[in-house]
Scaffold this active site. Sequence first.
Site, PDB file in Angstrom:
ATOM      1  N   LYS A 151      19.250  11.634  -3.926  1.00 50.53           N
ATOM      2  CA  LYS A 151      19.536  10.204  -3.735  1.00 50.53           C
ATOM      3  C   LYS A 151      18.329   9.367  -3.320  1.00 50.53           C
ATOM      4  O   LYS A 151      18.164   8.242  -3.811  1.00 50.53           O
ATOM      5  CB  LYS A 151      20.683  10.039  -2.733  1.00 50.53           C
ATOM      6  CG  LYS A 151      22.037  10.452  -3.312  1.00 50.53           C
ATOM      7  CD  LYS A 151      23.146  10.442  -2.271  1.00 50.53           C
ATOM      8  CE  LYS A 151      24.476  10.854  -2.884  1.00 50.53           C
ATOM      9  NZ  LYS A 151      25.559  10.964  -1.875  1.00 50.53           N
TER      10      LYS A 151
ATOM     11  N   GLY B 140      22.247  17.864  -6.121  1.00 47.89           N
ATOM     12  CA  GLY B 140      23.242  17.130  -5.357  1.00 47.89           C
ATOM     13  C   GLY B 140      22.644  15.894  -4.693  1.00 47.89           C
ATOM     14  O   GLY B 140      21.698  15.273  -5.199  1.00 47.89           O
ATOM     15  N   SER B 141      23.161  15.574  -3.512  1.00 48.83           N
ATOM     16  CA  SER B 141      22.764  14.331  -2.837  1.00 48.83           C
ATOM     17  C   SER B 141      21.327  14.325  -2.335  1.00 48.83           C
ATOM     18  O   SER B 141      20.821  13.278  -1.927  1.00 48.83           O
ATOM     19  CB  SER B 141      23.709  14.059  -1.662  1.00 48.83           C
ATOM     20  OG  SER B 141      25.015  13.813  -2.128  1.00 48.83           O
ATOM     21  N   SER B 142      20.652  15.485  -2.355  1.00 45.75           N
ATOM     22  CA  SER B 142      19.239  15.476  -1.954  1.00 45.75           C
ATOM     23  C   SER B 142      18.388  14.667  -2.929  1.00 45.75           C
ATOM     24  O   SER B 142      17.252  14.311  -2.626  1.00 45.75           O
ATOM     25  CB  SER B 142      18.709  16.908  -1.854  1.00 45.75           C
ATOM     26  OG  SER B 142      18.751  17.561  -3.108  1.00 45.75           O
TER      27      SER B 142
END
Length: 672
Positions: free
Chosen positions: A413, A409-411
């Site tokens: 980014k 997920g967004s980890s």
Amino acid sequence: MKKGILAFAFFVVMLILSGCSEAPTAAERFSEYIKLWNDQKFSEMYDKLSSSSKESITKEDFVSRYEGIYDGVSAKELKVEFNKPKEEDVDDQATEVNYPFSLSMETLAGQISFEQDVQIVQEETEDGEDWFISWSPSMIFPQLEGNEEVRVKSTPPERGQIFDEKNNGLAVNGLAYEIGVVPGNLPENRDETIQNIAKLLSMDVEEIEDKLSQSWVRPIDFVPIKKIDPQQQELLESLIAIPSVLKKDVPARFYPYGEAAAHLTGYIGSITAEQLEDLKDEGYSSQSLVGKAGLEQIYESRLKGETGYTIYVEGTDKVIAEKPPVNGENIQVTIDGELQKQIYDQLKGEAGTAVAMDPLTGETLALVSSPSYNPNEFIYGLSSSQYAALSENPQKPLMARFNKTFSPGSSLKPIIASIGLEAGKLDPEAEKQITGLSWKKDSSWGNYSITRVSNADSNVNLKDALIYSDNIYFAQLALDIGAEDMVNGLKKFGFEEEIDFPFPISTSSISNGNLSNEQLLADSGYGQGEILMSPFHLATAYTTYVNNGSMIKPYLEVTEATKTTLWKENLSTQENNDLLLLSLKEVVNNSNGTAYKPIVEGLQLAGKTGTAELKQSKDDQTGKENGWFVAVNTDNPKLLIAMMVEDVKDRQGSHFVVPKVKDVFKQYLSNE
């Protein structure tokens, strides 16, 4: 006439020579016997024994005795030697001679070697005189006489122990109570008594009955039923109050941190037939215990030690050979047992995982998985129903999660931002104009779109995109980077590469094919799509942001800590790295940051949250979500944690994880 005389003379000479060749010497016969011995052709050896020797032992017994003894001691590299006497030393008139020989072999108890004399006797046969061996059992081993038997006794080594960095035990040797039953002492209400024992020990009655019906069991024998934890004093008292039940103190493995470190330590158990077949040449037997999971399995060859063996003559004090046991190696790992427990206490009851490490040295401080199991129960014995409850649990408590791969997920980014900056495809100050909660590139995407959480129409730069965790910004960034640079960038961060670490770590992957599909590329920009990453790899990747753009190589053994080693160097320039670290601080410290709450006074962290959607399609409303938070303390960095909790969709997503991680930092840093 002359021709006839010459022919007769030739015939006489040949007859004499032929007679000479048919009369072997004692040395020649013994040399033949030695060759058969070295080839372990025992049946043919017997044929060369003297008549008196054959009267003392049958051929069948002779062959079986040699084979049984040699197999029993695992004889290898047998070497029997005999130096023929010089011709001038041979007495042609003698009917008995004594010759020396030497023997050496490798056995379970080490090398056995000896020298001995053997008598060779001349006997009359149908074909004339011949030489035969006067055999005695001492030719097998000098200590043997008559019908004495050779036996082998094994002495198990003490298994090496595993300690954490502060010398706290993770897997240690201790004592357990072995509960047993003396069948002859069972009272008249036998069935009721066994049912009571089974209930107290959480066993099936059939399991106890099977143990009591073993072929060796006599009424007076102590029959082991199950080991129990010595701390269970009430249980012990209830058991020994039952007629026929006794207990013995026996050595046992013990795991002080229990469930908190189960997937890390693993456990030991009885060797299987398949394992024994693979390991039989490494000193294992059917009674051996071996590492079944975790560190116990990984370090098995170093922990097990070497079994000691004594070869002796039964019923005497005569020892043929002896090799003492060599205890297994003690191993100290970088794990902090108390930190391991603190993290597990945060996850306990949840399906999740966490990895902690020192971001500047690479020391692995904790490897946690939840739900878990108590490894001590495997030592004391699980009933089939207890094991079934674990193995059939949908939350998979027997499975370690920290080395498996998940959607980050967004980890992910910050890593995507690093790739964009290094590829020259990202201007951190430039703003992307993003309107609304959803976006798609153009009509070619059909109904496919990217959504974000923030509902504000805004111009978004890199720092804003990280603070608000803007999916649309990073989807557009992924398209700007392009498939080729994205794949190359991820590979530089260790994707699709095995991690050199004692504990097997699943390889992080980019996609099932490639990123040529624009929608897949866009989804990959915010850690979705087909991106899969292990928590261990994710934690390691974040060390880049406090190591001047280089990724630390994690390690597990204290002895490896000679100096800091880098796994990936120069992933980011100092300028770009400082920029990203500053933005990650804002994620935690800015009131709009996804990791802002709860506020913990005095705690200086940088990090990134992530919510990974596990959906079959964009329209799927029932898919689960995994929540992530990766954080590192920035004031004298000592701790980096990557934590993931499964199924947080209705529990504030990644915000459910943030306070757990912060609580651990607060406890850990306050003790430093």
